[in-house]
Scaffold this motif. Sequence first.
Motif, PDB file in Angstrom:
ATOM      1  N   PHE A  89      -6.138  -5.219  -6.631  1.00 54.76           N
ATOM      2  CA  PHE A  89      -4.900  -4.568  -7.071  1.00 54.76           C
ATOM      3  C   PHE A  89      -4.675  -4.816  -8.561  1.00 54.76           C
ATOM      4  N   ASP A 106      -7.635  -8.729  -1.867  1.00 50.81           N
ATOM      5  CA  ASP A 106      -6.818  -7.511  -1.994  1.00 50.81           C
ATOM      6  C   ASP A 106      -5.970  -7.563  -3.265  1.00 50.81           C
ATOM      7  N   ARG A 153       2.616  -1.459  -7.468  1.00 50.75           N
ATOM      8  CA  ARG A 153       2.115  -0.791  -8.680  1.00 50.75           C
ATOM      9  C   ARG A 153       3.272  -0.377  -9.585  1.00 50.75           C
ATOM     10  N   ASN A 206       0.815  -1.216   0.000  1.00 52.11           N
ATOM     11  CA  ASN A 206       0.000   0.000   0.000  1.00 52.11           C
ATOM     12  C   ASN A 206       0.847   1.264   0.000  1.00 52.11           C
TER      13      ASN A 206
END
Length: 171
Positions: free
Chosen positions: A145, A141, A113, A108
Motif C-alpha cells: 500500500f 499488505d 489512500r 480496500n
Amino acid sequence: MTLGIDVVSPDVRLRLRPAETADEPFLRDLFGFVKGAQLAAAGLPPAMLDLVLAQQYRAQLASHAAQCPAAQSLIILRDAAPVGRLLLDRAASQWHVVDLALLPGARNAGVGREIMQAVATAAREQGAAVLSLAVATTNDDAIRFYVRLGFRDAADNATASHRMMELPLAR
C-alpha cells in the motif's frame, strides 16, 4: 475541517476530527479488530485473547505517548461514522504517521489512500519536506500500500521488526 492545519480529503464523505475521550471505546475496538486477527492465530482461548488485547492496547498507548508526545490522534470519518484512526506527529520539516488503522469494512475501499494523500498534501503545503512512517516487516499488505503511494525505504532507520519508509514532498 481545520485542526491547526488543514488535512482535507477531496472525497467529501471522508473527514478527520480530533479524537475525544468519548472515542475510547471505538479506539479500543479498532485496536481489537486490527491486532485480534494476528493474535487469534496463536490459538488463545477467547478470554485470554481479550486479556492480551487489553494489555497490548494499554502498552501501545503508553508507547505512543512516550515516543511521540506531540502526536495528534484523529478519528477518520466516512459519512460521519468512525471508520479509523490516524495518529500524526507534525514537525516543521517532517511529518510522521505514527499509526493508521481502519476497520475491516473501510479497507480496500480507498479510505486509506485518500487520507494518506490528504496528509501528504497538507504536509507539503505546511512546508514539510518528508512524510515518514514505520510499518511492521511482516505486514506485506501495508508495505505494498505505502509503496503504491510513493513511499520508499529509509533503510538507515530500519529495525528488525519495522521498515522505516519516507515519502519526499517536493514543492
